[in-house]
Every structure is written in C-alpha cells, then in structure tokens.
Design a protein around this motif. Sequence first.
Motif, PDB file in Angstrom:
ATOM      1  N   VAL A  27       0.837  -1.199   0.000  1.00  0.00           N
ATOM      2  CA  VAL A  27       0.000   0.000   0.000  1.00  0.00           C
ATOM      3  C   VAL A  27       0.874   1.252   0.000  1.00  0.00           C
ATOM      4  N   ALA A  28       1.959   1.231   0.772  1.00  0.00           N
ATOM      5  CA  ALA A  28       2.884   2.372   0.788  1.00  0.00           C
ATOM      6  C   ALA A  28       3.471   2.598  -0.603  1.00  0.00           C
ATOM      7  N   ALA A  29       3.806   1.514  -1.299  1.00  0.00           N
ATOM      8  CA  ALA A  29       4.335   1.632  -2.653  1.00  0.00           C
ATOM      9  C   ALA A  29       3.287   2.205  -3.601  1.00  0.00           C
ATOM     10  N   LEU A  30       2.040   1.813  -3.397  1.00  0.00           N
ATOM     11  CA  LEU A  30       0.936   2.340  -4.203  1.00  0.00           C
ATOM     12  C   LEU A  30       0.819   3.852  -4.036  1.00  0.00           C
TER      13      LEU A  30
ATOM     14  N   ARG B 240       3.914   5.666  -5.566  1.00  0.00           N
ATOM     15  CA  ARG B 240       3.849   5.722  -7.036  1.00  0.00           C
ATOM     16  C   ARG B 240       2.848   6.781  -7.493  1.00  0.00           C
ATOM     17  N   THR B 241       1.721   6.850  -6.826  1.00  0.00           N
ATOM     18  CA  THR B 241       0.701   7.844  -7.188  1.00  0.00           C
ATOM     19  C   THR B 241       1.235   9.256  -7.000  1.00  0.00           C
ATOM     20  N   LEU B 242       1.874   9.485  -5.878  1.00  0.00           N
ATOM     21  CA  LEU B 242       2.433  10.812  -5.600  1.00  0.00           C
ATOM     22  C   LEU B 242       3.580  11.145  -6.550  1.00  0.00           C
ATOM     23  N   ALA B 243       4.383  10.152  -6.885  1.00  0.00           N
ATOM     24  CA  ALA B 243       5.503  10.396  -7.793  1.00  0.00           C
ATOM     25  C   ALA B 243       5.018  10.816  -9.174  1.00  0.00           C
ATOM     26  N   ASP B 244       3.921  10.219  -9.622  1.00  0.00           N
ATOM     27  CA  ASP B 244       3.416  10.518 -10.967  1.00  0.00           C
ATOM     28  C   ASP B 244       2.507  11.735 -11.009  1.00  0.00           C
ATOM     29  N   TRP B 245       1.711  11.924  -9.956  1.00  0.00           N
ATOM     30  CA  TRP B 245       0.674  12.954 -10.019  1.00  0.00           C
ATOM     31  C   TRP B 245       0.753  13.984  -8.895  1.00  0.00           C
ATOM     32  N   GLY B 246       1.581  13.761  -7.899  1.00  0.00           N
ATOM     33  CA  GLY B 246       1.856  14.786  -6.897  1.00  0.00           C
ATOM     34  C   GLY B 246       0.837  14.968  -5.801  1.00  0.00           C
ATOM     35  N   ARG B 247      -0.284  14.266  -5.841  1.00  0.00           N
ATOM     36  CA  ARG B 247      -1.298  14.430  -4.821  1.00  0.00           C
ATOM     37  C   ARG B 247      -2.246  13.227  -4.836  1.00  0.00           C
ATOM     38  N   ILE B 248      -3.002  13.077  -3.766  1.00  0.00           N
ATOM     39  CA  ILE B 248      -4.077  12.080  -3.697  1.00  0.00           C
ATOM     40  C   ILE B 248      -5.266  12.769  -3.050  1.00  0.00           C
ATOM     41  N   ASP B 249      -6.323  12.920  -3.810  1.00  0.00           N
ATOM     42  CA  ASP B 249      -7.508  13.615  -3.317  1.00  0.00           C
ATOM     43  C   ASP B 249      -8.597  12.668  -2.839  1.00  0.00           C
ATOM     44  N   ILE B 250      -8.676  11.506  -3.458  1.00  0.00           N
ATOM     45  CA  ILE B 250      -9.791  10.590  -3.224  1.00  0.00           C
ATOM     46  C   ILE B 250      -9.250   9.184  -2.987  1.00  0.00           C
TER      47      ILE B 250
END
Length: 294
Positions: free
Chosen positions: A69-72, A75-85
């Motif tokens: 989950v940490a890797a997930l 990876r999301t932050l590395a590609d898109w810089g944020r997680i909103d949802i």
Amino acid sequence: MPLNGRVAVITGAGGGLGREHALYLARKGARVMVNDLGLDAAEAVAAEIRAAGGQALALAGSVTDAEAVAALVERTLADWGRIDILVNNAGILRDKSFAKMELDDFRRVVDVHLMGAAICSKAVWETMRAQQHGRIVMTTSSSGLYGNFGQANYGAAKMALAGLMQTLAIEGSKYGIRVNCLAPTAYTRMMEGILPEAQLQALDPALVSPALLPLVVEDAPTRAIVCAGAGHFARAYVTLTEGCYIGAGEDAGERLMAAWRQVSDPTGQVVPDYGFTQAEREVASAQAHAATPD
C-alpha cells in the motif's frame, strides 16, 4: 468534469464494482490509480480509461500488505503529486452460518475489509492533511448495518467500517478531509448465488457508482452513509433515542423492562455529532433527576 485535476486511488478495481467506480470517476475528470490483487486485471481497467481519453495507472498489491500500500501511494504521488480521493472498495466473501464458520475465515474477511481500509486510509492520511483536502469513501454494507444470514464475518467488518468512518470524519474535519460510507447492492462475482438471476440483472454495478460523486466533490458531506443499488439511493443513520431515566437500585433492571417501550420510542431521536453525546445526555438526565424533588 467536476473532478478535473483530482487524483483518485481505488482498491479492488480490477473488476466488478471497483472497475465501474474507476471508469466513472475517470469520466468525471479524475486521474485514477487502479489497484487490484492481479496486475493484469488492474492494467486492463487502466487501459480502458486511457482508451477513453482519461488518465490512469495500475499497480497490484493486497490492501492487507502495508508495504504494498505504501508503494501504491508513493507511485501515485511520484506521478501525479497528490491524492484527493481514496475509495476503499477491496473485499472478499467467506459466507457460512456462524455455527459452521471457521475462525480463520472470520479473521480473513475482517482483515481484508476493515484492516485493509485502515491501512489504505492511514497511508494517504498525512498527504491529505498536508494538502488540506481529502475524500475517503468506505464501502460498508446492509449486511453490516442490518445483518444478513451467513455473513457474520462480513457484517462485522462492514459495520466496523462505519465506526471507522465516524471517527476519521471527526479527526479529519479541520484538515479538509471528509469521510463517508457507501453501502452498495450490485451484481458482482461476490453476489452470485445470493439472489435470483432476475434480481441480479437489475443490480448493474454501474448504477451504484454515481453515489460516489456527491461524496468526493468539493462540497461533499462528511459522515454520510449512502445506500445505492439498481438506480435507487437512500441514506442510513445511526440514531440515539431520547430514552428515559431509570436510576439505580436492585430493581433497576425490572424498571427498565417496564419502560422498554419508552426507551425504544424513536420520537425525538437524534443523530449524535460525536460518541460522547450519549454520555452527555445520560449525565444531564441524571443531574436533572437529582435536582427534581420526588
């Protein structure tokens, strides 16, 4: 495109309801990280989104594996810089009557549904706090809210998710994090054999996913439980009746039995703002009774 610029992580999104969630949020403008146990299934959904003009990534991993989950999240932050949802959708079934159920099956279901949601929510929590914005959706169920034969493990986990939602919504409020529950009814592999085929055909998973939109937009509520299926939408509430003061004494139990109808009367019931509301009302009732001469 109400979710334009937003980034969504959806667990268990390689098929069924999770797939529909991913496709739906992508159509509304979100960039979607598709998670599932199997990479092929997750990548197939991400490819569908990209083919339709959206943005999507896929990453495999179990929601019960904190490192995965940490890797997930990384990876999301590395590609898109944020997680909103975050949509905590991953789940399993191990249905049997409680008499025949092995405790290992009980633990496994609770682990995936409850601990999986807790692990994923914890993994995005600091990111959402730092950006002062977050939307988390727990997937609860009528089996948890109201019970269902043969689903003691599943029902316990699903009701626990409502409790997790209640507290995270309170703790996240000052950081712009809103947390809600979705209770879906949908025809997926998990539903086969539970309902007649004719009824299952009416329960297209695509009819559930619109319930996500009000829960993840800018003016989303918090602490809502939305029930959705077959195009029908409703709200569920955990309420507290007005009750009555019984007091102490050896016969308190007997007097409670005599007052059971009054204690159960839904007239004047409330939806508490927080759990301590119960204690506040109880103490106030006791103090009021003590101040009133017999």
